[in-house]
Design a protein around this motif. Structure first.
Motif, PDB file in Angstrom:
ATOM      1  N   ALA A 240      21.696  50.463 121.322  1.00 24.89           N
ATOM      2  CA  ALA A 240      20.591  49.794 121.707  1.00 24.89           C
ATOM      3  C   ALA A 240      19.706  49.379 120.870  1.00 24.89           C
ATOM      4  O   ALA A 240      18.985  47.973 121.307  1.00 24.89           O
ATOM      5  N   ARG A 241      19.567  49.429 119.679  1.00 22.06           N
ATOM      6  CA  ARG A 241      18.941  48.783 118.509  1.00 22.06           C
ATOM      7  C   ARG A 241      19.508  47.341 118.100  1.00 22.06           C
ATOM      8  O   ARG A 241      19.049  46.724 118.082  1.00 22.06           O
ATOM      9  N   LEU A 242      20.769  47.618 118.296  1.00 21.42           N
ATOM     10  CA  LEU A 242      21.444  46.556 117.624  1.00 21.42           C
ATOM     11  C   LEU A 242      21.393  45.816 118.592  1.00 21.42           C
ATOM     12  O   LEU A 242      21.452  44.183 118.412  1.00 21.42           O
ATOM     13  N   LYS A 243      21.669  46.185 119.799  1.00 18.15           N
ATOM     14  CA  LYS A 243      22.043  44.831 121.145  1.00 18.15           C
ATOM     15  C   LYS A 243      20.058  44.086 121.172  1.00 18.15           C
ATOM     16  O   LYS A 243      20.224  43.054 121.293  1.00 18.15           O
ATOM     17  N   THR A 244      19.385  45.035 121.228  1.00 13.07           N
ATOM     18  CA  THR A 244      18.244  44.378 120.332  1.00 13.07           C
ATOM     19  C   THR A 244      18.435  43.307 119.178  1.00 13.07           C
ATOM     20  O   THR A 244      17.578  41.876 119.580  1.00 13.07           O
ATOM     21  N   LEU A 245      18.766  43.489 118.053  1.00  8.28           N
ATOM     22  CA  LEU A 245      18.614  42.988 116.945  1.00  8.28           C
ATOM     23  C   LEU A 245      19.254  41.576 117.482  1.00  8.28           C
ATOM     24  O   LEU A 245      19.131  40.737 117.162  1.00  8.28           O
TER      25      LEU A 245
ATOM     26  N   THR B 224      26.461  62.032 120.692  1.00  9.06           N
ATOM     27  CA  THR B 224      26.547  60.406 120.799  1.00  9.06           C
ATOM     28  C   THR B 224      25.397  59.697 121.194  1.00  9.06           C
ATOM     29  O   THR B 224      24.957  58.392 122.053  1.00  9.06           O
ATOM     30  N   GLU B 225      23.817  60.683 121.981  1.00 14.30           N
ATOM     31  CA  GLU B 225      22.941  60.084 122.081  1.00 14.30           C
ATOM     32  C   GLU B 225      22.381  58.663 121.179  1.00 14.30           C
ATOM     33  O   GLU B 225      21.873  57.955 121.610  1.00 14.30           O
ATOM     34  N   LYS B 226      22.665  59.878 120.254  1.00 16.27           N
ATOM     35  CA  LYS B 226      21.893  59.115 118.941  1.00 16.27           C
ATOM     36  C   LYS B 226      22.839  58.070 118.433  1.00 16.27           C
ATOM     37  O   LYS B 226      22.474  56.682 118.411  1.00 16.27           O
TER      38      LYS B 226
ATOM     39  N   ALA C 279      33.205  50.752 121.066  1.00 17.90           N
ATOM     40  CA  ALA C 279      34.158  51.261 120.577  1.00 17.90           C
ATOM     41  C   ALA C 279      34.031  52.420 120.358  1.00 17.90           C
ATOM     42  O   ALA C 279      35.044  53.618 121.004  1.00 17.90           O
ATOM     43  N   ALA C 280      33.062  52.360 119.133  1.00 13.44           N
ATOM     44  CA  ALA C 280      33.416  54.445 118.321  1.00 13.44           C
ATOM     45  C   ALA C 280      32.777  55.193 120.107  1.00 13.44           C
ATOM     46  O   ALA C 280      33.341  56.527 119.246  1.00 13.44           O
ATOM     47  N   ILE C 281      31.961  54.845 120.174  1.00  9.81           N
ATOM     48  CA  ILE C 281      31.555  55.835 120.931  1.00  9.81           C
ATOM     49  C   ILE C 281      32.115  56.147 121.925  1.00  9.81           C
ATOM     50  O   ILE C 281      32.480  57.553 122.692  1.00  9.81           O
ATOM     51  N   ALA C 282      33.395  54.959 123.072  1.00  7.55           N
ATOM     52  CA  ALA C 282      33.566  55.212 123.811  1.00  7.55           C
ATOM     53  C   ALA C 282      34.853  55.598 123.217  1.00  7.55           C
ATOM     54  O   ALA C 282      35.931  56.689 124.075  1.00  7.55           O
ATOM     55  N   ARG C 283      35.903  56.264 121.921  1.00  4.69           N
ATOM     56  CA  ARG C 283      36.552  56.267 121.300  1.00  4.69           C
ATOM     57  C   ARG C 283      35.879  58.167 121.267  1.00  4.69           C
ATOM     58  O   ARG C 283      36.662  59.093 121.872  1.00  4.69           O
ATOM     59  N   GLY C 284      35.188  58.208 121.152  1.00  2.00           N
ATOM     60  CA  GLY C 284      34.421  59.876 121.427  1.00  2.00           C
ATOM     61  C   GLY C 284      34.296  60.828 119.921  1.00  2.00           C
ATOM     62  O   GLY C 284      35.022  60.102 118.890  1.00  2.00           O
TER      63      GLY C 284
ATOM     64  N   ALA D 111      25.251  49.071 112.824  1.00  7.00           N
ATOM     65  CA  ALA D 111      26.463  50.066 113.296  1.00  7.00           C
ATOM     66  C   ALA D 111      26.746  51.356 112.490  1.00  7.00           C
ATOM     67  O   ALA D 111      27.942  52.038 113.654  1.00  7.00           O
ATOM     68  N   GLY D 112      27.167  51.387 111.978  1.00  2.00           N
ATOM     69  CA  GLY D 112      28.343  52.503 111.038  1.00  2.00           C
ATOM     70  C   GLY D 112      27.697  53.816 111.419  1.00  2.00           C
ATOM     71  O   GLY D 112      28.191  54.746 111.690  1.00  2.00           O
ATOM     72  N   GLU D 113      25.991  53.749 111.279  1.00  8.91           N
ATOM     73  CA  GLU D 113      25.587  54.991 110.795  1.00  8.91           C
ATOM     74  C   GLU D 113      25.738  55.723 112.733  1.00  8.91           C
ATOM     75  O   GLU D 113      25.894  56.716 112.788  1.00  8.91           O
ATOM     76  N   GLY D 114      26.031  54.860 113.234  1.00  8.93           N
ATOM     77  CA  GLY D 114      25.317  55.325 114.751  1.00  8.93           C
ATOM     78  C   GLY D 114      27.346  55.634 115.371  1.00  8.93           C
ATOM     79  O   GLY D 114      27.179  56.263 115.516  1.00  8.93           O
ATOM     80  N   ALA D 115      28.202  54.950 114.170  1.00 10.73           N
ATOM     81  CA  ALA D 115      30.035  55.428 114.592  1.00 10.73           C
ATOM     82  C   ALA D 115      30.029  56.838 113.769  1.00 10.73           C
ATOM     83  O   ALA D 115      30.614  57.495 114.616  1.00 10.73           O
ATOM     84  N   ALA D 116      29.677  57.036 112.675  1.00 10.38           N
ATOM     85  CA  ALA D 116      30.160  57.928 112.580  1.00 10.38           C
ATOM     86  C   ALA D 116      28.955  58.915 113.442  1.00 10.38           C
ATOM     87  O   ALA D 116      29.868  60.203 113.398  1.00 10.38           O
ATOM     88  N   MET D 117      27.548  59.097 113.905  1.00  8.93           N
ATOM     89  CA  MET D 117      27.243  59.874 114.492  1.00  8.93           C
ATOM     90  C   MET D 117      27.955  59.880 115.805  1.00  8.93           C
ATOM     91  O   MET D 117      28.060  61.433 116.351  1.00  8.93           O
TER      92      MET D 117
END
Length: 179
Positions: free
Chosen positions: A137-142, A129-131, A155-160, A117-123
């Motif tokens: 998606a990986r988190l949702k699987t896990l 955004t794609e990464k 939320a981080a993806i929505a903030r941009g 999650a942290g890596e995704g938020a930093a990205m």
């Protein structure tokens, strides 16, 4: 005439329970060894992590980073410390460095939800955004669609992306000429 060779059915009936028991014993001992991780913090590392979290909570980011780096020196490669250090550097606006620490944590523990999650938020904060969506998606699987890490990353993806900080060059005084 005595039968010295066993039929396949006889062998299966005789040895299957033994093979299953040995397999189960091996699996249990393996999981016990794996679940008593070397990731457990030593006393000194735990003290430094607690100090770092206190600093982080108080908004003293440099103090938090220093404490987490010291904890990492005491216990190198610990995923928990790496995630905390990544979180602190991310809050300082150093997303690239945070991603590095999150990836180190994921090398040690590929299923670490906080690191994913942290890596995704930093990205997402960097505009990748794609990464970030791949991490989501990986988190949702896990963990399914309803865990805290999924909500945080969504939320981080929505903030941009974070606005880039541009430092202005100091203004030089204009010379005044008198005639």
């Amino acid at each position: 005439m005595t039968r010295t060779s066993l039929s396949a059915k006889d062998m299966l009936m005789r040895y299957t329970p033994v093979a299953l028991a040995l397999s189960l014993a091996a699996a249990i001992s393996s999981s016990v060894l794996h679940s008593s991780p070397a990731d457990a913090l030593t006393t000194r590392a735990a003290e430094l992590v607690a100090e770092g979290r206190t600093e982080l909570g108080a908004g003293r980011l440099e103090g938090a980073v220093s404490a987490f780096e010291a904890a990492l020196a005491v216990q190198p490669g610990n995923p928990q410390i790496l995630v905390d250090l990544a979180t602190a550097t991310r809050r300082m606006g150093m997303q690239g460095k945070a991603i590095h620490y999150y990836r180190e944590a994921l090398e040690a523990d590929p299923r670490n939800l906080s690191a994913i999650a942290g890596e995704g938020a930093a990205m997402a904060e960097k505009g990748a955004t794609e990464k970030a969506n791949r991490n989501l998606a990986r988190l949702k699987t896990l963990c399914g669609g309803d865990c805290e890490e999924v909500r945080q990353l969504s939320a981080a993806i929505a903030r941009g992306p974070m606005p880039r900080m541009v430092s202005a060059a100091p203004a030089s005084p204009k010379s005044v000429t008198e005639n």
